[in-house]
Design a protein around this motif. Structure first.
Motif, mmCIF file in Angstrom:
data_model
loop_
_atom_site.group_PDB
_atom_site.id
_atom_site.type_symbol
_atom_site.label_atom_id
_atom_site.label_comp_id
_atom_site.label_asym_id
_atom_site.label_seq_id
_atom_site.Cartn_x
_atom_site.Cartn_y
_atom_site.Cartn_z
ATOM 1 N N THR A 65 0.836 -1.204 0.000
ATOM 2 C CA THR A 65 0.000 0.000 0.000
ATOM 3 C C THR A 65 0.870 1.252 0.000
ATOM 4 O OG1 THR A 65 -1.708 -1.197 1.238
ATOM 5 C CG2 THR A 65 -1.863 1.204 1.199
ATOM 6 N N LEU A 66 1.913 1.256 0.823
ATOM 7 C CA LEU A 66 2.802 2.410 0.900
ATOM 8 C C LEU A 66 3.540 2.642 -0.414
ATOM 9 C CD1 LEU A 66 4.274 1.879 4.479
ATOM 10 C CD2 LEU A 66 2.695 3.681 3.768
ATOM 11 N N ALA A 92 -0.704 16.812 -0.787
ATOM 12 C CA ALA A 92 -1.752 16.646 0.235
ATOM 13 C C ALA A 92 -3.059 16.175 -0.403
ATOM 14 C CB ALA A 92 -1.964 17.959 0.974
ATOM 15 N N ILE A 93 -3.425 16.747 -1.536
ATOM 16 C CA ILE A 93 -4.659 16.344 -2.212
ATOM 17 C C ILE A 93 -4.526 14.914 -2.732
ATOM 18 C CG2 ILE A 93 -6.132 16.796 -4.210
ATOM 19 C CD1 ILE A 93 -5.555 19.790 -3.759
ATOM 20 N N ALA A 94 -3.349 14.571 -3.254
ATOM 21 C CA ALA A 94 -3.126 13.198 -3.736
ATOM 22 C C ALA A 94 -3.244 12.203 -2.586
ATOM 23 C CB ALA A 94 -1.754 13.094 -4.397
ATOM 24 N N TYR A 95 -2.767 12.587 -1.408
ATOM 25 C CA TYR A 95 -2.903 11.722 -0.232
ATOM 26 C C TYR A 95 -4.376 11.494 0.087
ATOM 27 C CZ TYR A 95 -2.419 10.014 4.551
ATOM 28 O OH TYR A 95 -2.502 9.260 5.695
ATOM 29 N N CYS A 96 -5.160 12.561 0.041
ATOM 30 C CA CYS A 96 -6.597 12.456 0.294
ATOM 31 C C CYS A 96 -7.259 11.547 -0.739
ATOM 32 C CB CYS A 96 -7.211 13.858 0.255
ATOM 33 S SG CYS A 96 -9.002 13.881 0.430
ATOM 34 N N ALA A 99 -6.391 7.876 -0.186
ATOM 35 C CA ALA A 99 -7.134 7.324 0.952
ATOM 36 C C ALA A 99 -8.578 7.019 0.564
ATOM 37 C CB ALA A 99 -7.086 8.297 2.128
ATOM 38 N N ALA A 100 -9.200 7.926 -0.177
ATOM 39 C CA ALA A 100 -10.590 7.729 -0.579
ATOM 40 C C ALA A 100 -10.736 6.536 -1.526
ATOM 41 C CB ALA A 100 -11.122 8.997 -1.243
ATOM 42 N N GLN A 104 -10.041 0.955 2.801
ATOM 43 C CA GLN A 104 -9.765 -0.076 3.802
ATOM 44 C C GLN A 104 -8.272 -0.363 3.924
ATOM 45 O OE1 GLN A 104 -11.825 -0.931 5.885
ATOM 46 N NE2 GLN A 104 -13.871 -0.825 5.017
ATOM 47 N N LEU A 105 -7.560 -0.390 2.810
ATOM 48 C CA LEU A 105 -6.113 -0.622 2.872
ATOM 49 C C LEU A 105 -5.416 0.545 3.543
ATOM 50 C CD1 LEU A 105 -5.620 -2.157 -0.671
ATOM 51 C CD2 LEU A 105 -5.242 -3.340 1.505
ATOM 52 N N TRP A 106 -5.870 1.755 3.267
ATOM 53 C CA TRP A 106 -5.295 2.944 3.915
ATOM 54 C C TRP A 106 -5.578 2.923 5.412
ATOM 55 C CZ3 TRP A 106 -8.170 7.070 6.115
ATOM 56 C CH2 TRP A 106 -7.400 8.180 6.507
ATOM 57 N N ARG A 107 -6.797 2.591 5.784
ATOM 58 C CA ARG A 107 -7.127 2.522 7.217
ATOM 59 C C ARG A 107 -6.280 1.474 7.928
ATOM 60 N NH1 ARG A 107 -13.741 2.796 6.844
ATOM 61 N NH2 ARG A 107 -13.957 5.064 7.105
ATOM 62 N N ALA A 108 -6.032 0.364 7.244
ATOM 63 C CA ALA A 108 -5.259 -0.719 7.866
ATOM 64 C C ALA A 108 -3.861 -0.264 8.262
ATOM 65 C CB ALA A 108 -5.176 -1.910 6.925
#
Length: 202
Positions: A65-66, A92-96, A99-100, A104-108
């Motif tokens: 994921t990273l 910053a926008i690309a990070y958002c 995540a969207a 689930q992978l980002w939350r993990a």
């Protein structure tokens, strides 16, 4: 490489990919080794011949994921004008957006907790720290008088601010913010923060 080693290598790769799909579909709480073993065609106990434990498996998925996040940030960084300020806004926008799109992978990445007596391995820490170069390098250009230690703290603080907005904004609860508005708010936060840091520096 012997056939046995080749088979183990393939099974290990299949296991990590299956875990990635399972987390993406069910979230971290839905990761079940029995289901993974069935999917890749091995005995449940054989999973632990491929990885040391579930922690390692989750960290391996996290590294994938990273890596994809790193690629997304690199594309954003070079996608527009070379201004460090605007590069940080795009990052910053690309990070958002990442995540969207990979919720689930980002939350993990943030929900996973190692057992109290276990240490996160160096390879996983290195994968995480690599991402901070996307923030650190533009900040160094904007704030040349700051020491590397000060820049490191500022980079982490800026990340924390953006991450907090993303985490709360994407919550499917009362605090949720529609993605277009969230992107605008994040851009405004980053620009205001950088303007304030630049003003203090002068």
């Amino acid at each position: 490489m012997s056939k046995a080693l080749e088979r183990r290598k393939k099974l290990r790769s299949d296991l990590i990919l299956a875990a990635e799909r399972m987390i993406a579909e069910r979230g971290l709480a839905g990761l079940k080794t029995r289901d993974l073993a069935r999917e890749i065609g091995c005995a449940n106990g054989a999973v632990y011949n491929l990885v040391a434990d579930v922690d390692e498996l989750i960290l391996r998925v996290g590294s994938r994921t990273l890596l994809r996040l790193d690629e997304a940030l690199s594309i954003a960084e070079s996608a527009g004008e070379p201004s460090p300020r605007e590069a940080l806004v795009r990052i910053a926008i690309a990070y958002c957006d990442f995540a969207a799109e990979n919720l689930q992978l980002w939350r993990a990445l943030f929900e996973h907790r190692m057992e109290a007596d276990k240490i996160v391995p160096d390879w996983s820490i290195d994968d995480q720290m690599q991402l901070f170069r996307h923030i650190y390098q533009p900040l160094a250009a904007l704030l040349p008088m700051r020491s590397p230690e000060e820049l490191s703290i500022t980079a982490r603080s800026l990340f924390s601010a953006v991450h907090g907005m993303v985490a709360l904004g994407l919550e499917q609860k009362l605090v949720a913010v529609p993605l277009p508005e969230l992107r605008k708010e994040i851009a405004g936060l980053v620009r205001a923060t950088l303007d304030g840091l630049a003003a203090r520096a002068t």
